[in-house]
Structure formats: structure tokens, C-alpha cells
Design a protein around this motif. Structure first.
Motif, PDB file in Angstrom:
ATOM      1  N   ALA B 241       0.801  -1.153  -0.292  1.00 58.71           N
ATOM      2  CA  ALA B 241      -0.021   0.091   0.034  1.00 58.71           C
ATOM      3  C   ALA B 241       0.920   1.202   0.087  1.00 58.71           C
ATOM      4  CB  ALA B 241      -0.981   0.103   1.168  1.00 58.71           C
ATOM      5  N   ILE B 242       1.712   1.175   0.721  1.00 59.27           N
ATOM      6  CA  ILE B 242       2.972   2.455   0.853  1.00 59.27           C
ATOM      7  C   ILE B 242       3.451   2.757  -0.460  1.00 59.27           C
ATOM      8  CG2 ILE B 242       4.762   3.426   1.965  1.00 59.27           C
ATOM      9  CD1 ILE B 242       3.981   2.115   4.571  1.00 59.27           C
ATOM     10  N   SER B 243       3.988   1.480  -1.002  1.00 61.79           N
ATOM     11  CA  SER B 243       4.796   1.582  -2.392  1.00 61.79           C
ATOM     12  C   SER B 243       3.607   2.142  -3.238  1.00 61.79           C
ATOM     13  CB  SER B 243       5.022   0.478  -2.586  1.00 61.79           C
ATOM     14  OG  SER B 243       5.936  -0.194  -1.823  1.00 61.79           O
ATOM     15  N   LEU B 244       2.490   1.566  -3.557  1.00 62.26           N
ATOM     16  CA  LEU B 244       1.890   2.195  -4.503  1.00 62.26           C
ATOM     17  C   LEU B 244       1.210   3.569  -4.384  1.00 62.26           C
ATOM     18  CD1 LEU B 244      -0.736  -0.839  -5.131  1.00 62.26           C
ATOM     19  CD2 LEU B 244       0.918   0.113  -6.793  1.00 62.26           C
ATOM     20  N   ALA B 245       1.173   3.906  -2.956  1.00 64.14           N
ATOM     21  CA  ALA B 245       0.704   5.726  -2.629  1.00 64.14           C
ATOM     22  C   ALA B 245       1.996   6.179  -3.136  1.00 64.14           C
ATOM     23  CB  ALA B 245       0.416   5.536  -1.195  1.00 64.14           C
ATOM     24  N   TRP B 246       3.065   5.879  -3.008  1.00 62.98           N
ATOM     25  CA  TRP B 246       4.237   6.798  -3.466  1.00 62.98           C
ATOM     26  C   TRP B 246       4.358   7.107  -5.046  1.00 62.98           C
ATOM     27  CZ3 TRP B 246       6.620  10.614  -1.144  1.00 62.98           C
ATOM     28  CH2 TRP B 246       6.485  10.692   0.233  1.00 62.98           C
ATOM     29  N   VAL B 247       3.910   5.911  -5.595  1.00 62.63           N
ATOM     30  CA  VAL B 247       4.035   5.960  -7.002  1.00 62.63           C
ATOM     31  C   VAL B 247       2.785   6.569  -7.617  1.00 62.63           C
ATOM     32  CG1 VAL B 247       3.384   4.467  -9.031  1.00 62.63           C
ATOM     33  CG2 VAL B 247       4.963   3.506  -7.536  1.00 62.63           C
ATOM     34  N   TYR B 248       1.660   6.857  -6.843  1.00 63.23           N
ATOM     35  CA  TYR B 248       0.562   7.660  -7.598  1.00 63.23           C
ATOM     36  C   TYR B 248       0.675   9.031  -6.866  1.00 63.23           C
ATOM     37  CZ  TYR B 248      -2.186   3.653  -9.176  1.00 63.23           C
ATOM     38  OH  TYR B 248      -2.615   2.987 -10.117  1.00 63.23           O
ATOM     39  N   LEU B 249       1.047   9.094  -5.848  1.00 60.75           N
ATOM     40  CA  LEU B 249       1.563  10.447  -5.222  1.00 60.75           C
ATOM     41  C   LEU B 249       2.626  11.421  -6.129  1.00 60.75           C
ATOM     42  CD1 LEU B 249       1.130  12.639  -3.088  1.00 60.75           C
ATOM     43  CD2 LEU B 249       3.295  11.710  -2.029  1.00 60.75           C
ATOM     44  N   ALA B 250       3.617  10.531  -6.714  1.00 59.17           N
ATOM     45  CA  ALA B 250       4.622  11.362  -7.329  1.00 59.17           C
ATOM     46  C   ALA B 250       4.043  11.613  -8.735  1.00 59.17           C
ATOM     47  CB  ALA B 250       5.766  10.005  -7.597  1.00 59.17           C
ATOM     48  N   GLN B 251       3.104  10.789  -9.233  1.00 55.57           N
ATOM     49  CA  GLN B 251       2.741  11.044 -10.787  1.00 55.57           C
ATOM     50  C   GLN B 251       1.706  12.707 -10.544  1.00 55.57           C
ATOM     51  OE1 GLN B 251       2.875   8.893 -13.779  1.00 55.57           O
ATOM     52  NE2 GLN B 251       2.392  10.855 -14.522  1.00 55.57           N
TER      53      GLN B 251
END
Lengths: 324, 270, 284
Positions: B241-251
Motif C-alpha cells: 500500500a505504501i509503495s503504490l501510494a508513493w507511485v501515485y503521489l509522485a505522478q
């Protein structure tokens, strides 16, 4: 329908500038300032046209070209490039246009141009066969076969520029936008590049939209010239009409057989004079060339005489000054 | 359907080509590549010496010893290595926005953020990647290798890379709001990297919360180390969840920032 | 009476008064100070990073001292260990860490150094002035943050009269030595393609013996001996301030720093001369 349609395009930048009064520890205080870089410009460009979009520094050229290519979005107005709104559908437009920004390279400095071309083929989603045919054609047109396999860092500026243009043409764009493409090139490289762009337009009917400070580019490449100054269009006509309309003076260079102390002639401006040579500027609205020549030849012994038009540089400079 | 698949294939083909392209840069400068990679391996190995001495003097830190530091340095090094070797362009977003160098990416027909990230490589980061992989392997071996642990190690190695890349993009994108902030972005990256290389077990309470959910220092090192030591579904879900959150936040942050870049109103830029 | 200072670059001899030279380089330093303050957001960010770094180092050391059952190791307790580490960090912050190395090396590798050779200044001194120009303001800001953060989180240590007296000399000489050492290492760029990997390795070795992560006071004696023989460690003697028990021990630290400064500067002088000569003959 025109290929490029621009209507009342305006761009206002808001920037912060330092005031004269410094703040604590010498940190500058800042205030907000609005600058209208492009002010309600309107024009159309048809398919296959070669257009030079020129103006002095800060006139709004680069801002305009960035709005047309979707890099910047405007404050107001509309743009349609091949029926596409550039800032709303930038990626869709990118498949159909090519761009070359003078000093900003899009190729890898470390690898041969050929490798960058392959990457661009994938970026533009070209089929392998189409890519191979296209790169072969372009390498032939641009005479680049000898150096596309060498790392870019080992090429001359002229060779790099040709590779940049090949990269921007791989996907067979309908329009190519070039922002100062000949900047930094030597005379020979400039001439070659101009020849190649002309060929591109003649062979593929590609629309060329070019900004430049070099009037040689305008002369050699573009059939039409738009001059922008202070964000507004001040001239929009064919390049030939630009010369015809604004050539109101002729320059006569005279060399005498013996030293002349003071040259005498009426209603003619003497722009340069030494004992043996003189340069005269004749306002053709006030006096005919024939009458000036008759007077000079009648009064003095002439060794040589030549008549010239003012250069395109001078013409454009006078337009800038007139519209400042 | 076939047409759609072909289009998807084309969309991803350029990413694969770009990665191949980036590898070619390494081979173009063989000597420098080897020198920098080996130099970085030695550089990172010094950390291990420091921690060996530290744990020799103090014993353990809240249950963590030198063994856990192997895993920590492994994951952090690997994540940093993958993110920085192949997607080094992401670390230059701030500089590119400041000098108007994003323009050329905006005229290309693919995702701007992906193009920017893949636009540059860092040879020395391969050293981080290699040593990181070795240390992760050494950690799994020391805690007792099993299918679960090996699978988690591989999965987390990828996730950690995404988190490092995502965080890099977010801090670099600050430039769209604060001009000329390249050094600030680099400093913020340090905010994550510095604590990530410390024995995470010492961080408790509020500090642990901050370093897990706000600055992912524990996420890129301590969390995968602990989950591999005691595998759990909950740990896997949290990490994912944290990894995906950072991917989406970055975009999201980058795209918002890009709108400001396109407005041309970045103070002091272009 | 004018004092003549012979300033020799590789290409020309410049006879200039001491006053003129000081004015020139002082202004370089002043511009460096202005440059630092031109980006306040960046500076605040770096202050925050420093605060964070000393905090988490403090947390770790407070934890290990408390839970290891050792109230002190070789006479050093948790509070002094935390402060020792923070003082080492202070030296790094006053010099911008490897900033001088990077700038100087980039100038040489890019060939930009060529244009410096025919200017009326000595580039190593100009670079030194640039590095030192920011040091005073950095000291005020970073020391204030250090005192505020550590003082409120962990407490304030006591300093003896010798330690108080030698604080600024150790710091100033340490900063000067660190900058000069970076310059010397960067000069290798005249001969090797990229000295960066060498810098990484040497600076990380320095971490082990300069007290960046583990205060030297709690390490075995041979580490302390090794640190005397390594300029990248002598730069950080401020972190060993608590080992100063009398004027002699303090004078020893200061003396070693001065000796290294003399040796390193001499090496810079001759190395730069050779490097500049190489450029003049072979080009950049």
C-alpha cells in the motif's frame, strides 16, 4: 481550413522582481509584475507554407512557438494545429509535428545518433519497416551516412544539427517547428541546413515554421514572413513584399580616379566618405537614381560605381524601430 | 482487441527501448563505469565497517544487530541503485524546470514523467545496486532462507525502488512551487536517506510514524527487513500500500507541477 | 609602508599589496555569503536536515547508552557522545560538505579552469575565499540550531576553560583544513579522468576515523592514532574537544591541524602549478 489557425492569442506572465530596497541581511525584497509577452495575435498558415516568425529579443517569438507546440498554455485566445488544440491534446499533436529547439538537444550526447533514432522510432511508435525506410531516406537527403554511427559528442555542431533535424522528421510530421535552428552554426553549415529545409518542403510539402534572428534563414527558407514586436504582429506578408515595400532607399558606392575633397550633390545623404570613395544613400521617393548618377558622372571622374539595396537586416531593424 | 493489445505493446516498447538505450551508455564508457561502480561498492562497504564496530561496542539496538544492518543497507542500496542508475533523470526535474529543459519532453508523444525519468543514467549507482543485491542475499541467508523469504525479498526489492523513485520525484517537483530549489530538493532527499541508513529499531513513537508514513525512511530499509524476519500478510499489505501510494503521489504532484510550468509563471525560471 | 605579497600563478607573477589581495578575496567571500542568502528556502532546508540528523543520531546514542548498561565508555557518556557527533557535523555544514571538491573538480574537468589562468587572481585562493565566505553565517545559523535542538532534547554539556578557549581555533582551523584537503584531491582531475570515486572512498574512510558516526573517544586507541595521520580526520578535531583535559592536549590538536594546513597548502601550490602548466602545453 488552414493547417495552423491562431486567433487573438495572448500570453501574460506574472513574475517576481527584486525592488531597490534590500531587506534583512541583504536579502532582496520582491514585488509582482505582469508582462504581456504576446498580445492578441491572429494569423493562419496553410499546408506546405514556409514561414519565418521573427522579431527582436523579447518580442514574443519563443512564447508563441511554445504555445503552438503545447509547451505553454495561453492566457486567452485559441490555437488549432491540424485541427488539434495543442495544450489540451499535446501528446496526440506530438505524433504529427516535429520540433527543433536551437540549442536544446534531444539526442544522447554519449551515443551515436543512430541509437537515438531507434529510440525515437519507438517513442513515435513507428513500425520497424517504416522506420528503416524513413531513416534511410533522411540520411540520404541530409548526407549524414558517414557520421550517424559516431557518438554525438564527436560531431561538429553542423553535423549534430542535421542529426537533430533527422530525429524530428522520422515520424514524417506535417509541420516542423524550428526555434533558432542555425544559432551557433558556421556559414557553410547554415547554408547546408537551409538547403536541406528547402528540400524537405519541396519533397514532402512539410510546413516549416521557423523563428530566427538570421535574415539569411529568412531569405533562403521562407516564402512568408511575420514580424512580431512587443507581442504584436507588425508585418505579415511574403518575404518578397517585405523587401519591396520597405526598400525606399538605394545605396550608391562610388570610387573616384583622383582624391576628392568634398563631394557635392543635392538631396542625397552621404553615409560615408573619404578622399577616394563615397557611399551615398538615395531616397528614391525624393530623387531618381538616374538623376543622381547623371550628376555624379557629370561632375567627377569615376573609377567604379555600384548600386545596392539595403540588406534585409537593415529593413527589419527599421521596422522594429518604427514599431517600438 | 488485437489492435488494442498491439497499441499497448507499442506504448511499452519504447520504455524497454529506452532502458536498453540507457544500458548502452554504460558500455560506451566502460572504464569510467567500472571505476565508478567499484568505487561506490567500496564507499558503501565503509558503512558496514562503521556498523560492525558500533554493534561490537554496544551490542544490539532494540533487537537489531549487525545482521539486520546487512539487510537494511541491502534494501536501501538496491532501491537507490535501481532508481538512480536507470531513472536518474528524475533527480534532475528541479534543474530541468529551472532552465526550461522540460520543453523538449513536452513535444514528445509519451508520458512526460516517464520520459524525464528515463532521460539520464548514473553509472555509480550500479555499484549500489550490485552491493545491495548481495547484501539482501546475505541477509536472507543469515535469517534462514525459505521460499517465502526469497519471494518477499525479490518483491520488496522492487517496491523499495519504486518508493525511492516516487519520493525523489515528489521532492524534485517542489521546484514548480519554490523556484531555484534544487538544493532544497537534494536536502529533502537526505531527509529520507540519512535516517534510512540508521538502525531503524531505535525510532519509536512519533518518529517511527513520521519515518514510515510521511518520509519513507523506514519503508525503504527497516520495514522490509522486519517483514522478512517475521513474514506476515499484514506486513506485505502495508508495504504494498505504501509503495503504490508513493507511485501515485509522485505522478499526481509532478502533473500538478507541470501545469504550473506550462503556465510559464515559474518565478526566476526559463 | 607597503607590504608586498608575491602572488604567483603559473602564467604570470603578480606583485600586489596585501591590502589589495585581501580586498579582492574578501569580496569573493562576500559574494559567496550573498549567494547563500539568495536562496533562503534552500538554506532553511539544510538547517532542517542538520537538525534532523543530529536528532536521530542523538536518539540512537541515547538509546544504546541507556540499554547497553554502560553509563560511559572511555569516560564519555551519552550527552557528550551526542554533542561530539554534532560538532563533527558542524564542521561539515560550515564547508557545505564536499562542495569545494565538486566545484574545483568540475572546473578542471570542464576546462573552465583555462579562463582562470589569465585572470589577476590565484584560483585556489579564490576558491578558498568562496568556501570561507559562507562559513561565518553558517556557523551562526548551524550552531544556533545545534544548541537549540540538542539543548532541548538532550541537555547542554559543560566545557572546561581550555575547551571553551580552543573551540573557535579548532573549528576555524578544521574548516580551513577540510577545504584545502578537498582542493588538493580535486587537483588530481588534471591527470585522472574523474577523481570522484577516489573522493568517495577517502571521505568514507574518514567517517570511520573522524567521529562522524561513532565518537572517536569511545573507539579503541589505534583509531585515535590513525586520525592524527589523516588530514580528513584532523579537520574534525572539534569532535574530540572533550578529550582536551589541559592546555598541552589542546595545543597538540591545534598544532597538528596547523602542520597539516602547511603541508596541504604547499602541496596545492606545487600541484596547481604543474596542472596549469599541463593545460598551457596540452590544452584543457
Amino acid at each position: 481550413m488552414a493547417q495552423i489557425e491562431v486567433r487573438n492569442l495572448t500570453k501574460v506572465f506574472t513574475t517576481k522582481i527584486a525592488t531597490d530596497r534590500p531587506g534583512w541581511f541583504g536579502i532582496a525584497r520582491k514585488t509582482t509584475k505582469s508582462v504581456k509577452a504576446v498580445d492578441g495575435i491572429t494569423f493562419d498558415v496553410d499546408k506546405g507554407e514556409t514561414l519565418a516568425f521573427i522579431g527582436p529579443n523579447g518580442a514574443g517569438k519563443s512564447t508563441t512557438i511554445k504555445m503552438l507546440t503545447g509547451i505553454l498554455y495561453p492566457t486567452s485566445g485559441s490555437v488549432s494545429i491540424i485541427g488539434i488544440n495543442p495544450w489540451k491534446e499535446r501528446q496526440r499533436l506530438a505524433f504529427r509535428i516535429g520540433t527543433v529547439f536551437g540549442q536544446k538537444s534531444q539526442l544522447s550526447f554519449h551515443l551515436p545518433a543512430e541509437d537515438s533514432f531507434k529510440l525515437f522510432a519507438k517513442i513515435y511508435e513507428l513500425d520497424d519497416q517504416v522506420f528503416r525506410r524513413r531513416v534511410g531516406e533522411l540520411v540520404e537527403i541530409f548526407d549524414a551516412k558517414d557520421y550517424i554511427k559516431q557518438p554525438l559528442r564527436k560531431l561538429s555542431l553542423g553535423q549534430r544539427m542535421r542529426c537533430e533535424i533527422i530525429a524530428s522528421l522520422l515520424h514524417n510530421p506535417e509541420i516542423v517547428f524550428l526555434d533558432e535552428p542555425t544559432i551557433g552554426l558556421d556559414v557553410v553549415a547554415k547554408q547546408e541546413l537551409r538547403k536541406v529545409l528547402r528540400k524537405l518542403n519541396e519533397n514532402y510539402n512539410t510546413t516549416i515554421f521557423l523563428t530566427s534572428h538570421d535574415t539569411g534563414d529568412i531569405d533562403a527558407i521562407s516564402d512568408r514572413t511575420i514580424i512580431i514586436n512587443g507581442g504584436k504582429i507588425v508585418f505579415d506578408d511574403s518575404t518578397n513584399n517585405l523587401k519591396r515595400k520597405y526598400i525606399k532607399t538605394k545605396r550608391i558606392k562610388v570610387r573616384f580616379t583622383s582624391a576628392i575633397r568634398d563631394i557635392e550633390t543635392q538631396n542625397v545623404h552621404i553615409s560615408r566618405s573619404d578622399h577616394y570613395e563615397t557611399e551615398l544613400e538615395v531616397n528614391t521617393a525624393e530623387r531618381t537614381i538616374k538623376s543622381v548618377l547623371e550628376e555624379i558622372v557629370g561632375k567627377y571622374d569615376i573609377a567604379d560605381i555600384s548600386i545596392e539595396d539595403p540588406s534585409l537586416d537593415e529593413i527589419i531593424a527599421s521596422i522594429y524601430e518604427h514599431n517600438t | 482487441m488485437e489492435g488494442k493489445l498491439r497499441n499497448i505493446n507499442k506504448k511499452w516498447a519504447w520504455i524497454a527501448e529506452n532502458l536498453r538505450f540507457n544500458f548502452r551508455v554504460f558500455t560506451e564508457y566502460k572504464a569510467a563505469f567500472v571505476l565508478q561502480s567499484v568505487g561506490m561498492i567500496l564507499n558503501n562497504a565503509a558503512f558496514l565497517v562503521v556498523w560492525y564496530i558500533f554493534f561490537h561496542i554496544f551490542g544490539s539496538v532494540n533487537g537489531w544487530g549487525f545482521k539486520e544492518m546487512l539487510g537494511l543497507d541491502g534494501f536501501v542500496g538496491f532501491g537507490y541503485g535501481v532508481a538512480f542508475s536507470l531513472t536518474y533523470g528524475a533527480t534532475k526535474i528541479s534543474k530541468m524546470a529551472t532552465f526550461g529543459l522540460l520543453d523538449r519532453f513536452l513535444t514528445l508523444p509519451q508520458n512526460t514523467l516517464t520520459m524525464v525519468s528515463l532521460s539520464d543514467v548514473q553509472m555509480s549507482a550500479i555499484g549500489d545496486l550490485v552491493l545491495g543485491a548481495l547484501l539482501i542475499g546475505a541477509y536472507v541467508v543469515t535469517v534462514g532462507p525459505s521460499f517465502t523469504r526469497i519471494a518477499l525479498a525479490l518483491l520488496f526489492a522492487g517496491m523499495v525502488s519504486l518508493v525511492v523513485l516516487g519520493f525523489t520525484i515528489v521532492v524534485q517537483s517542489i521546484v514548480f512551487w519554490i523556484p531555484n530549489s534544487q538544493e532544497l530538493s537534494d536536502a529533502l532527499f537526505e531527509f529520507m536517506l540519512g535516517p534510512s541508513l540508521m538502525p531503524n529499531s531505535a525510532f519509536t513513537g512519533a518518529m517511527r510514524f513520521i519515518f514510515t508514513f510521511i518520509i519513507p525512511a523506514i519503508v525503504i530499509g527497516g520495514l522490509p527487513v522486519n517483514i522478512i524476519l517475521s513474514p506476515s500478510i499484514k506486513g506485505l499489505i502495508v508495504m504494498t500500500a505504501i509503495s503504490l501510494a508513493w507511485v501515485y503521489l509522485a505522478q499526481w504532484v509532478f502533473n500538478r507541477g507541470l501545469r504550473r510550468y506550462e503556465s510559464g509563471n515559474l518565478v526566476g525560471t526559463r | 609602508m607597503k607590504t608586498r605579497l608575491l602572488m604567483k600563478s603559473s602564467h604570470q607573477s603578480m606583485n600586489t599589496t596585501l591590502r589589495q589581495a585581501l580586498a579582492k578575496y574578501t569580496y569573493v567571500g562576500y559574494l559567496a555569503y550573498k549567494e547563500l542568502l539568495a536562496y533562503p528556502a534552500s538554506l532553511l532546508g539544510r538547517l532542517a536536515i542538520h537538525a534532523l540528523r543530529i536528532t536521530y543520531l542523538g536518539i540512537i546514542y541515547e538509546y544504546v547508552f541507556t540499554h547497553s548498561g554502560k553509563s560511559a565508555i572511555h569516560g564519555m557518556d551519552a550527552l557528550h557522545a551526542v554533542w561530539a557527533l554534532a560538532l563533527v557535523q558542524l564542521v561539515y555544514q560550515l564547508t557545505g560538505s564536499g562542495r569545494t571538491f565538486k566545484h574545483f573538480k568540475d572546473e578542471i574537468i570542464s576546462g573552465q579552469i583555462e579562463v582562470r589562468l589569465n585572470k589577476p587572481y590565484y584560483y585556489p585562493l579564490q576558491s578558498l575565499a568562496d568556501a570561507l565566505g559562507q562559513a561565518p553565517i553558517r556557523f551562526v545559523l548551524f550552531f544556533a540550531i545545534t544548541a537549540l535542538v540538542l539543548g532541548s532534547a538532550f541537555g547542554m554539556p559543560t566545557f572546561t576553560i581550555q575547551q571553551k578557549s580552543l573551540f573557535l581555533p579548532l573549528l576555524s582551523l578544521g574548516v580551513l583544513l577540510f577545504v584545502l584537503t578537498q582542493q588538493l584531491l580535486s587537483l588530481s582531475a588534471f591527470w585522472i579522468e574523474d577523481p570522484t570515486p577516489a573522493w568517495w572512498v577517502l571521505s568514507k574512510i574518514a567517517w570511520i576515523i573522524n567521529g562522524t558516526f561513532i565518537p572517536l573517544a569511545i573507539l579503541p586507541a589505534y583509531f585515535k592514532t590513525a586520525s592524527l595521520l589523516f588530514p580528513l580526520s584532523a579537520s574534525f578535531f572539534l569532535g574530540r574537544i572533550y578529550e582536551i583535559t589541559d592546555w598541552y592536549s589542546g595545543a597538540k590538536f591545534v598544532g597538528i591541524q596547523l602542520l597539516w594546513i602547511l603541508l596541504i597548502y604547499t602541496a596545492i601550490y606545487f600541484t596547481y602549478k604543474q596542472g596549469a602548466k599541463k593545460i598551457s602545453i596540452n590544452g584543457g
